[in-house]
Design a protein around this motif. Sequence first.
Motif, short mmCIF file in Angstrom:
data_model
loop_
_atom_site.label_atom_id
_atom_site.label_comp_id
_atom_site.label_asym_id
_atom_site.label_seq_id
_atom_site.Cartn_x
_atom_site.Cartn_y
_atom_site.Cartn_z
N ARG A 110 0.84 -1.21 0.00
CA ARG A 110 0.00 0.00 0.00
C ARG A 110 0.87 1.26 0.00
O ARG A 110 0.59 2.21 -0.75
CB ARG A 110 -0.93 -0.02 1.21
N LEU A 111 1.92 1.27 0.81
CA LEU A 111 2.82 2.42 0.82
C LEU A 111 3.57 2.55 -0.51
O LEU A 111 3.78 3.66 -1.01
CB LEU A 111 3.81 2.31 1.98
N ASN A 112 3.97 1.42 -1.06
CA ASN A 112 4.69 1.47 -2.34
C ASN A 112 3.79 2.00 -3.47
O ASN A 112 4.25 2.79 -4.31
CB ASN A 112 5.23 0.08 -2.70
N ARG A 113 2.54 1.56 -3.48
CA ARG A 113 1.63 2.06 -4.51
C ARG A 113 1.40 3.56 -4.36
O ARG A 113 1.34 4.30 -5.36
CB ARG A 113 0.28 1.32 -4.43
N LEU A 114 1.28 4.02 -3.12
CA LEU A 114 1.13 5.46 -2.89
C LEU A 114 2.35 6.22 -3.37
O LEU A 114 2.24 7.25 -4.04
CB LEU A 114 0.88 5.73 -1.39
#
Length: 359
Positions: A110-114
């Motif tokens: 989720r952090l990587n996609r953001l």
Amino acid sequence: MTTDNTTPPRTMTWVGGTDGYLRLIDQTKLPVEFVELECRTVEEVWQAIKQLSVRGAPAIGVAAAYGTVIGLQSAVNATPEEFDARRREVTEYLASSRPTAVNLFWALNRLNRLAETLADLTPAQQLERLLEEAREIEEEDREMCAAIGRHGADLLADGTGVLTHCNAGGLATAGDGTALSVIFAAAAQGKTLQVYADETRPLLQGARLTTWELQQRGVPATLICDSMAGWAMKEGRISAVITGADRIAANGDAANKIGTYSVALLAKAHGIPFYVAAPSSTFDLELATGADIPIEQRAPEEVTHGFGKQTAPDGIGVYNPAFDVTPAELIEAIVTERGLIRPVTAEQVAATLAAGASA
């Protein structure tokens, strides 16, 4: 039964801004000592996850999100390219801490996609936004726990003797827990429950953590050895079982702490409903069945030298899987923040998760 009005201590707290740190309860010290760790480096977060100072799938995910922020603090003055490379390095490193709890990978992804949407921002601005996202993950987890409690409370009738295995309470999440949230919510409805907690060998999470949490909340609890569960069922002391889960496949097969599968079989043999409580983030829909779930193998010393005392001869072979998988057909219902999955089938899993996502 009434619960204690005292607010239980938070499993973890982010202290400060983007240059802050993660403070968390060292669960390896409970119940004898209450010690809080201050994780100021990504290596300290990794070690806290690996050595079970923080544990439970949802809590691991929250800790990993904050760990990513900590790992990026050293690159805040770097170039955007260097910051991006450091992010990938940090998230890959944190992902290596434990293989079974899917929330770990969910939070990091989720952090990587953001981050991939923040390329036009400076590293300092990206770090601020990633910290906001980590805080959102924590708050969502707290709300998820409350929703699981609401959806599951009616499964436990007044007077129920309920067995739980391992620890799926506030220590395993950012809120009231998953399985224990159901118990706390039922108690808040005024129901009288008697909770039986398996010790949960070899690391005794039930004895050390679940009983501690139940005492903190004023919920009547009785500790039993893992091997006593079947006899307690036979005697009529237990009329429901509820556990958490660390990863659930698309068909509803659920991985949880080693020994859960045995409890599910015992419940089936005695005609007792076996429930699993877990958030939607614990489902790994890319895995068709539980046969595909990776099972963490832990150090033999946890069995041969439990808590520092040798209890087996030198040189003995040890098999120490941290988890097992309970087949969907043994699970009466899965309680999620999006509602109950019952019956537990691939079709019902997909329908419930899709309906919740679109709500």
